[in-house]
Design an enzyme around this catalytic site. Structure first.
Site, PDB file in Angstrom:
ATOM      1  N   CYS A 197     -16.141   2.376   0.800  1.00 37.52           N
ATOM      2  CA  CYS A 197     -14.911   0.683   0.458  1.00 37.52           C
ATOM      3  C   CYS A 197     -14.321   1.594   2.531  1.00 37.52           C
ATOM      4  CB  CYS A 197     -13.741   1.218   0.110  1.00 37.52           C
ATOM      5  SG  CYS A 197     -13.320   2.895   0.450  1.00 37.52           S
ATOM      6  N   GLN A 201     -10.112  -4.033  -3.177  1.00 42.48           N
ATOM      7  CA  GLN A 201     -11.436  -3.484  -3.051  1.00 42.48           C
ATOM      8  C   GLN A 201     -12.873  -3.640  -3.204  1.00 42.48           C
ATOM      9  OE1 GLN A 201     -12.031  -2.132   0.607  1.00 42.48           O
ATOM     10  NE2 GLN A 201     -14.540  -2.527   0.318  1.00 42.48           N
ATOM     11  N   HIS A 209      -7.327   0.276  -6.705  1.00 42.17           N
ATOM     12  CA  HIS A 209      -7.573  -0.020  -5.498  1.00 42.17           C
ATOM     13  C   HIS A 209      -8.007  -1.175  -5.284  1.00 42.17           C
ATOM     14  CE1 HIS A 209      -7.560  -1.424  -0.720  1.00 42.17           C
ATOM     15  NE2 HIS A 209      -8.602  -0.347  -0.966  1.00 42.17           N
ATOM     16  N   ARG A 232       0.601  -0.714   0.028  1.00 44.53           N
ATOM     17  CA  ARG A 232      -0.108   0.157  -0.441  1.00 44.53           C
ATOM     18  C   ARG A 232       0.665   1.351   0.209  1.00 44.53           C
ATOM     19  NH1 ARG A 232      -5.077   1.342   3.651  1.00 44.53           N
ATOM     20  NH2 ARG A 232      -6.140   0.360   1.842  1.00 44.53           N
ATOM     21  N   ASP A 241     -17.293   7.531  -2.415  1.00 35.50           N
ATOM     22  CA  ASP A 241     -15.882   7.558  -1.296  1.00 35.50           C
ATOM     23  C   ASP A 241     -15.635   8.771  -0.646  1.00 35.50           C
ATOM     24  OD1 ASP A 241     -13.211   6.678   0.393  1.00 35.50           O
ATOM     25  OD2 ASP A 241     -12.298   6.705  -2.141  1.00 35.50           O
ATOM     26  N   ARG A 286     -13.914  -8.637   2.276  1.00 34.82           N
ATOM     27  CA  ARG A 286     -12.242  -8.477   1.962  1.00 34.82           C
ATOM     28  C   ARG A 286     -11.814  -9.315   2.356  1.00 34.82           C
ATOM     29  NH1 ARG A 286     -10.299  -2.950   2.018  1.00 34.82           N
ATOM     30  NH2 ARG A 286      -8.244  -4.454   0.620  1.00 34.82           N
TER      31      ARG A 286
END
Ligand code: CP
Ligand code: NVA
Length: 298
Positions: free
Chosen positions: A257, A132, A129, A102, A217, A285
């Site tokens: 997310c 996700q 991402h 990340r 988001d 996840r």
């Protein structure tokens, strides 16, 4: 050897199979079945940004699969003291079986993957991402069946999540309506690369109209904290609230997310309401990344 840096690294059939496998692995775990395909395998987890879901899901996945993981932060490794990514990739990958990263620039995960001798997973960059999206697609499939031919509305920043939704529109075959404020649209290069049905506008109502899934988001992503005030003004008309959700299909789902800011990008009544599947999405996840780890390294 395969890397997973964006959703474009797997084929549509591999992705669909992965999402189905995630649900199978979830059922196996719920039934108490012990399944350890990664016994003695090690995942290195490089985090240059904060995380709750990504860290807990990857660490739990490795423990449940019979392996282990190592958490690496720039604060206490040589990564934070300027050791070149190329050198770090050669060294770390010589000692582990899979690496998760990340970070900020997407270029960094690409460089790491180029010099890595083991699979590399993108666990969020400024641009994408993809992990996700595996969980989001799994959640949609579980709640409503195949997403092919459905309409998804993205409301908000044309950021890493939005870019991954654009890739997903191509790979999973759904129509994607994007409503972003002027100046915050997704990158043209990501749009141009996608062979997908996209409708990009500045009007949340137009984007959400008759949608089967509504997604948003945060307004200021990690690394953009100083832009918070400016973004609050730019995004003021882009909150997903009950009035907006009323324009979507009656059966529409809401996803985010997480972490979320109630009262900013989403109202409390929507995220805590009956159309929201954010908790299933977060739990998935774990299951989706188990399916990914199995595909890349078992
Ligand atoms: N959605 C997500 O990636 O959450 P974290 O930042 O907590 O990992
Ligand atoms: N767009 C957000 C996603 C967090 C999971 C960020 O990059 O901070």
């Amino acid at each position: 050897m395969k890397h997973f840096l964006t959703l474009r690294d797997l084929t549509p059939s591999e992705l669909t199979r992965l999402v189905e496998r995630a649900t199978e692995l979830k059922k196996m775990q719920q039934q108490g079945e012990v399944y350890e395909p990664l016994k003695n395998k090690v995942l290195a987890m490089i985090f240059e940004k904060s995380s709750t879901r990504t860290r807990v899901s990857f660490e739990s996945a490795m423990i449940q699969f019979g392996g282990g993981s190592i958490f690496l932060s720039p604060h206490d490794t040589q990564l934070g003291r300027g050791e070149p990514v190329e050198d770090s990739a050669r060294v770390i990958s010589s000692m582990v079986d899979v690496v998760m990263i990340r970070t900020f620039e997407h270029r960094k995960v690409e460089t790491f993957a180029k010099y890595s001798s083991v699979p590399v997973i993108n666990a969020l960059t400024d641009e994408f991402h993809p992990c996700q999206l595996l969980a989001d697609m799994q959640t949609y499939f579980e709640q409503r069946g195949d997403i092919r031919g459905k309409t998804v509305a993205w409301v908000g920043d044309g950021n890493n999540m939005c870019h991954s939704y654009i890739n997903a529109a191509q790979q999973f075959g759904f129509k994607l309506n994007i409503a972003a404020p002027a100046g915050y649209e997704p990158q043209q290069s990501v749009i141009d690369a996608a062979d997908a049905e996209l409708f990009i506008c500045h009007d949340p109502k137009a984007a959400v109209s008759n949608a089967d899934l509504v997604v948003t988001d945060v307004w200021a992503s990690m690394g953009q904290e100083e832009e918070q005030r400016k973004r609050e003004a730019a995004f003021a008309d882009f909150q997903v609230n009950s009035a907006l959700m009323a324009l979507a299909d009656n059966d529409a789902l809401f996803m985010h997310c997480l972490p979320a800011h109630r009262g900013e990008e989403v109202s409390a009544e929507v995220i805590d309401g009956p159309q929201s599947v954010v908790w299933q999405e977060a739990e998935n996840r774990l299951h989706a990344q188990k399916a990914l780890l199995e595909l890349l390294c078992a």
